[in-house]
Write a protein that holds these residues in place. Structure first.
Motif, PDB file in Angstrom:
ATOM      1  N   GLU A  96     -61.343 -29.647 -14.055  1.00 44.71           N
ATOM      2  CA  GLU A  96     -62.456 -30.958 -13.103  1.00 44.71           C
ATOM      3  C   GLU A  96     -63.653 -30.305 -13.442  1.00 44.71           C
ATOM      4  OE1 GLU A  96     -62.515 -28.165  -9.393  1.00 44.71           O
ATOM      5  OE2 GLU A  96     -62.245 -25.975  -9.985  1.00 44.71           O
TER       6      GLU A  96
ATOM      7  N   CYS B  28     -56.420 -25.774   0.872  1.00 42.42           N
ATOM      8  CA  CYS B  28     -56.476 -27.157  -0.058  1.00 42.42           C
ATOM      9  C   CYS B  28     -57.125 -26.340  -1.375  1.00 42.42           C
ATOM     10  CB  CYS B  28     -57.813 -28.058  -0.441  1.00 42.42           C
ATOM     11  SG  CYS B  28     -57.277 -28.679   1.831  1.00 42.42           S
ATOM     12  N   GLY B  29     -57.250 -26.818  -2.697  1.00 46.06           N
ATOM     13  CA  GLY B  29     -57.041 -26.290  -4.293  1.00 46.06           C
ATOM     14  C   GLY B  29     -57.537 -24.734  -4.365  1.00 46.06           C
ATOM     15  N   THR B  30     -58.227 -25.030  -4.773  1.00 48.70           N
ATOM     16  CA  THR B  30     -58.724 -22.989  -5.175  1.00 48.70           C
ATOM     17  C   THR B  30     -57.651 -22.791  -4.589  1.00 48.70           C
ATOM     18  OG1 THR B  30     -60.200 -23.291  -7.025  1.00 48.70           O
ATOM     19  CG2 THR B  30     -60.457 -21.019  -5.672  1.00 48.70           C
TER      20      THR B  30
ATOM     21  N   SER C 209     -64.630 -23.513  -7.868  1.00 51.71           N
ATOM     22  CA  SER C 209     -64.692 -21.825  -7.110  1.00 51.71           C
ATOM     23  C   SER C 209     -64.730 -21.044  -7.655  1.00 51.71           C
ATOM     24  CB  SER C 209     -64.094 -22.495  -5.895  1.00 51.71           C
ATOM     25  OG  SER C 209     -64.208 -21.242  -5.289  1.00 51.71           O
TER      26      SER C 209
ATOM     27  N   SER D 210     -60.055 -21.046   3.575  1.00 55.89           N
ATOM     28  CA  SER D 210     -61.242 -21.719   2.875  1.00 55.89           C
ATOM     29  C   SER D 210     -62.810 -21.224   3.062  1.00 55.89           C
ATOM     30  CB  SER D 210     -61.306 -22.840   4.027  1.00 55.89           C
ATOM     31  OG  SER D 210     -62.597 -24.014   3.875  1.00 55.89           O
ATOM     32  N   GLN D 211     -63.596 -21.511   1.976  1.00 59.19           N
ATOM     33  CA  GLN D 211     -64.710 -21.483   1.086  1.00 59.19           C
ATOM     34  C   GLN D 211     -65.901 -21.963   2.245  1.00 59.19           C
ATOM     35  OE1 GLN D 211     -68.518 -21.199  -0.240  1.00 59.19           O
ATOM     36  NE2 GLN D 211     -67.550 -23.064  -0.204  1.00 59.19           N
ATOM     37  N   SER D 212     -65.821 -23.072   2.450  1.00 58.44           N
ATOM     38  CA  SER D 212     -66.737 -23.767   3.200  1.00 58.44           C
ATOM     39  C   SER D 212     -66.432 -23.554   5.243  1.00 58.44           C
ATOM     40  CB  SER D 212     -66.370 -25.053   2.950  1.00 58.44           C
ATOM     41  OG  SER D 212     -65.521 -25.992   3.460  1.00 58.44           O
TER      42      SER D 212
ATOM     43  N   VAL E 256     -69.914 -26.332  -7.719  1.00 49.69           N
ATOM     44  CA  VAL E 256     -68.908 -27.349  -7.127  1.00 49.69           C
ATOM     45  C   VAL E 256     -67.247 -26.626  -7.577  1.00 49.69           C
ATOM     46  CG1 VAL E 256     -67.365 -29.147  -7.245  1.00 49.69           C
ATOM     47  CG2 VAL E 256     -69.762 -28.982  -6.700  1.00 49.69           C
TER      48      VAL E 256
ATOM     49  N   THR F 229     -63.113 -27.879   5.116  1.00 55.44           N
ATOM     50  CA  THR F 229     -62.314 -28.092   5.120  1.00 55.44           C
ATOM     51  C   THR F 229     -61.359 -29.587   6.009  1.00 55.44           C
ATOM     52  OG1 THR F 229     -62.011 -27.299   2.599  1.00 55.44           O
ATOM     53  CG2 THR F 229     -60.298 -28.415   3.134  1.00 55.44           C
TER      54      THR F 229
ATOM     55  N   LYS G  59     -59.480 -25.532 -13.331  1.00 53.57           N
ATOM     56  CA  LYS G  59     -60.736 -25.106 -13.360  1.00 53.57           C
ATOM     57  C   LYS G  59     -61.046 -25.807 -14.443  1.00 53.57           C
ATOM     58  CE  LYS G  59     -61.567 -23.487 -10.714  1.00 53.57           C
ATOM     59  NZ  LYS G  59     -62.066 -23.042  -9.547  1.00 53.57           N
TER      60      LYS G  59
HETATM   61  C1  F6R Z   1     -61.998 -26.103  -6.703  1.00 59.40           C
HETATM   62  C2  F6R Z   1     -62.221 -26.083  -5.806  1.00 59.40           C
HETATM   63  C3  F6R Z   1     -61.678 -27.002  -4.453  1.00 59.40           C
HETATM   64  C4  F6R Z   1     -61.811 -26.216  -3.727  1.00 59.40           C
HETATM   65  C5  F6R Z   1     -61.728 -27.449  -2.432  1.00 59.40           C
HETATM   66  C6  F6R Z   1     -60.840 -26.386  -0.943  1.00 59.40           C
HETATM   67  O1  F6R Z   1     -62.691 -25.216  -8.489  1.00 59.40           O
HETATM   68  O2  F6R Z   1     -63.545 -25.679  -5.824  1.00 59.40           O
HETATM   69  O3  F6R Z   1     -60.690 -27.407  -5.615  1.00 59.40           O
HETATM   70  O4  F6R Z   1     -61.298 -24.751  -3.410  1.00 59.40           O
HETATM   71  O5  F6R Z   1     -61.502 -28.209  -2.181  1.00 59.40           O
HETATM   72  O6  F6R Z   1     -62.286 -25.718  -0.503  1.00 59.40           O
HETATM   73  P1  F6R Z   1     -62.713 -24.516   0.542  1.00 59.40           P
HETATM   74  O7  F6R Z   1     -62.574 -23.588  -0.096  1.00 59.40           O
HETATM   75  O8  F6R Z   1     -64.103 -25.299   0.576  1.00 59.40           O
HETATM   76  O9  F6R Z   1     -61.698 -25.114   1.809  1.00 59.40           O
END
Ligand code: F6R
Length: 365
Positions: free
Chosen positions: A244, A55-57, A155, A102-104, A153, A107, A241
């Motif tokens: 947001e 998702c997203g970035t 990324s 996924s960073q976190s 927030v 998601t 970026k």
């Molecule tokens: C944009 C941003 C979001 C996350 C997205 C996915 O700057 O931070 O678009 O990239 O919500 O989050 P993760 O990587 O944690 O799955």
């Protein structure tokens, strides 16, 4: 701790050279210039194709990864945002592998896509920052991005670390599939190893210009970003970026799509940020830029030394980066994009680290 920085986002932008160097050392042997063996649960040499979902970035880093896997490893990549991927009823087979970014690692849509692929019997890889996360736990192979805690927030360092890891994995896949020779692998790795030093140089060099430019940018209501090849996902990331954290409406487009619609928007009130290193696509992107200029559009040209020398078009600003190899250009060109969004938001006085309506981790769909 923000150190000397006003915001976590700024700190995270500036720590990228050091963090990427550390992350890369996990994937690359700096002494021999070879890619280190990774988790064998995904056999890049044997799979027929790769499915990527995020998702997203994280999705946008995956989109850059698609170009790399296809180019360096001749590995077809299917990629989609996780909220679509999970419901598309994609026909999958066991000779494919799936990669989740996924960073976190929490998601909801990305996790649901992972579980869908797992049920279909695919080998599952996870490119994650948080190693103790659900996505990391449920994957067969974990490829950590080692970015450290990301507080802002929006990324930044997680994006470039995802890119670095995907670059390394695509080179490894190229070796495994026999599409890259040892010499080509060494050459690509040499560029990756040089990247942190170039990033530091670029961050110092472009900051004053971008800070000034952000004042001009903050006066506009809409901004268009264009790019081709791996600069196309960067155009999408630049727009994401900016919107947001500054709340300026921004759209990213593949430069070739300009004449299929967005060109109707071009006038003197619409700055167009063109991301164009002097690569295989440069001439084509410049011709899109000409179309913008001919309609009075204001151009912010993000290019390299060769590109700046080759274009005679008048621009609102030209941000000139050093000439770098194509494999590291996405990471290097991320920097002006991040800084431009950051300074524009600071100038507008928004809550940069905690933009309205956004959460760092999206655990509901
Ligand atoms: C944009 C941003 C979001 C996350 C997205 C996915 O700057 O931070 O678009 O990239 O919500 O989050 P993760 O990587 O944690 O799955």
């Amino acid at each position: 701790d923000k150190g000397n920085h006003r915001h976590f986002m700024e700190k995270e932008i500036y720590e990228q050279p050091e963090i990427i160097s550390h992350a890369l050392s996990h994937y690359v042997d700096f002494a021999t210039g070879a890619i280190r063996e990774q988790d064998k649960a995904i056999d890049f040499g044997a799979i027929r194709s790769l499915a990527i979902s995020a998702c997203g970035t994280a999705f946008l880093s995956g989109l850059v990864g698609k170009y790399w896997f296809e180019r360096y490893a001749r590995l077809p990549v299917e990629i989609d945002v996780a909220s679509e991927f999970r419901y598309r009823e994609i026909p999958l087979s066991k000779d494919q592998a799936a990669l989740f970014i996924s960073q976190s690692g929490e998601t909801a849509d990305t996790l649901a896509s992972l579980r869908y692929c797992k049920d279909e019997g695919l080998a599952i890889g996870a490119v994650v920052n948080v190693k103790e996360s659900t996505i990391a736990r449920e994957a067969d192979a974990v490829f950590p991005i080692l970015a450290g805690p990301e507080i802002g927030v929006a990324s930044t360092k997680a994006f470039t670390c995802q890119l670095a890891v995907l670059a390394a994995l695509s080179i490894q896949a190229g070796r495994a599939r026999g599409t890259l020779s040892e010499v080509q692998e060494k050459e690509l790795v040499r560029h990756l190893i040089e990247m942190p030093r170039i990033m530091s140089h670029v961050l110092n060099q472009i900051q004053p210009q971008i800070e000034l430019l952000s004042r001009d940018l903050s006066r506009f209501k809409d901004v268009l970003y264009l790019g081709r090849g791996t600069s196309y996902p960067l155009a999408l990331e630049g727009a994401l970026k900016l919107k947001e954290i500054s709340y300026i409406h921004a759209e990213g487009y593949a430069a070739g799509e300009l004449k299929h619609g967005p060109i109707a928007l071009i006038d003197e009130k619409m700055p167009v940020i063109v991301i164009a290193p002097h690569d295989r696509f440069f001439e084509k992107t410049v011709s899109n830029m000409q179309e913008v200029a001919a309609r009075g559009g204001k151009i912010i040209f993000v290019t390299d030394e060769k590109g700046a020398a080759a274009s005679k078009l008048e621009t609102m600003a030209t941000i000139t980066l050093p000439n770098v190899d194509e494999v590291i250009a996405p990471m290097i060109f991320s920097l002006p994009i991040q800084l431009l969004a950051y300074h524009t938001a600071v100038f507008m006085g928004t809550d940069v680290d905690q933009p309205r309506n956004l959460a760092k981790s999206v655990t509901v769909e």
